[in-house]
Design an enzyme around this catalytic site. Structure first.
Site, mmCIF file in Angstrom:
data_model
loop_
_atom_site.group_PDB
_atom_site.id
_atom_site.type_symbol
_atom_site.label_atom_id
_atom_site.label_comp_id
_atom_site.label_asym_id
_atom_site.label_seq_id
_atom_site.Cartn_x
_atom_site.Cartn_y
_atom_site.Cartn_z
ATOM 1 N N HIS A 46 5.660 5.924 -0.913
ATOM 2 C CA HIS A 46 6.431 4.714 -1.177
ATOM 3 C C HIS A 46 5.622 3.486 -0.786
ATOM 4 O O HIS A 46 4.641 3.591 -0.051
ATOM 5 C CB HIS A 46 7.766 4.729 -0.415
ATOM 6 C CG HIS A 46 7.586 4.681 1.059
ATOM 7 N ND1 HIS A 46 7.271 5.803 1.811
ATOM 8 C CD2 HIS A 46 7.644 3.642 1.933
ATOM 9 C CE1 HIS A 46 7.151 5.450 3.083
ATOM 10 N NE2 HIS A 46 7.379 4.157 3.186
ATOM 11 N N HIS B 46 0.847 -1.192 0.000
ATOM 12 C CA HIS B 46 0.000 0.000 0.000
ATOM 13 C C HIS B 46 0.884 1.245 0.000
ATOM 14 O O HIS B 46 2.096 1.138 0.167
ATOM 15 C CB HIS B 46 -0.903 0.015 1.237
ATOM 16 C CG HIS B 46 -0.104 0.156 2.501
ATOM 17 N ND1 HIS B 46 0.494 -0.914 3.146
ATOM 18 C CD2 HIS B 46 0.251 1.264 3.201
ATOM 19 C CE1 HIS B 46 1.168 -0.466 4.188
ATOM 20 N NE2 HIS B 46 1.050 0.853 4.254
#
Length: 185
Positions: free
Chosen positions: A130, A44
């Protein structure tokens, strides 16, 4: 036993993208000695980490985010680089990032502001979108950035169509459970 849990809002990675990333992760695991590799179902992009959230604040944040994202549309994201956080020779986090996206920044700002308005104290470091792939370098040799250059996969494009509220279950694999969904239509 009362188990500590925490919550966070995130961009949900589509299933087909997770499966492609799993193939890359499996190849990376053979080469890079990190102690913990993230299960592909748990991939995620974190937007706001809430920690151990009191029910009342969490309820307010859920509704604030729902209202803030009401007019937001889905948008393309491109996973394009590998990198690390932590010491250069012994990184704490191995990640894949996304190409700069104004839409992602806008969604993150709306979610972040909504959580602040619900009374949460959030991370103050600049947003660095990220996808965490692994944690804690355990190699006998020092980590060298050239390893990442050699492993660099082709850019991977996906459509970000969903923000979710995850609850963490540290005793499970995968460990993130979707508690709320916000479709970006």
């Amino acid at each position: 036993m009362n188990k500590q849990t925490h919550y966070f809002f995130a961009i949900k990675i589509p299933q087909e993208t997770k499966l492609i990333m799993k193939k890359h992760r499996d190849r990376f695991k053979e080469i890079l000695p990190f102690s913990t590799w993230v299960h592909h179902e748990d991939l995620h992009i974190t937007l706001a980490f809430l920690g151990n959230a009191p029910a009342e604040k969490l309820s307010i944040a859920i509704e604030n985010v729902r209202e803030a994202l009401r007019e937001c549309k889905g948008f393309p994201l491109e996973i394009n680089n590998l990198g690390t956080f932590g010491k250069v020779d012994s990184p704490r986090i191995f990640w894949a990032d996304t190409r700069e996206s104004n839409e992602l920044r806008e969604v993150r700002e709306k979610v972040f502001k909504s959580c602040l308005e619900a009374g949460f104290q959030l991370e103050t470091r600049p947003f660095k979108p990220h996808i965490t792939l692994a944690r804690k370098w355990t190699g006998d040799q020092h980590f060298h950035k050239r390893l990442l250059d050699e492993l660099q996969p082709n850019p991977l494009l996906f459509q970000a169509n969903e923000v979710v509220l995850y609850q963490t279950h540290l005793d499970q694999t995968p460990k993130y459970e979707v508690k709320e969904k916000y479709l970006l239509e």
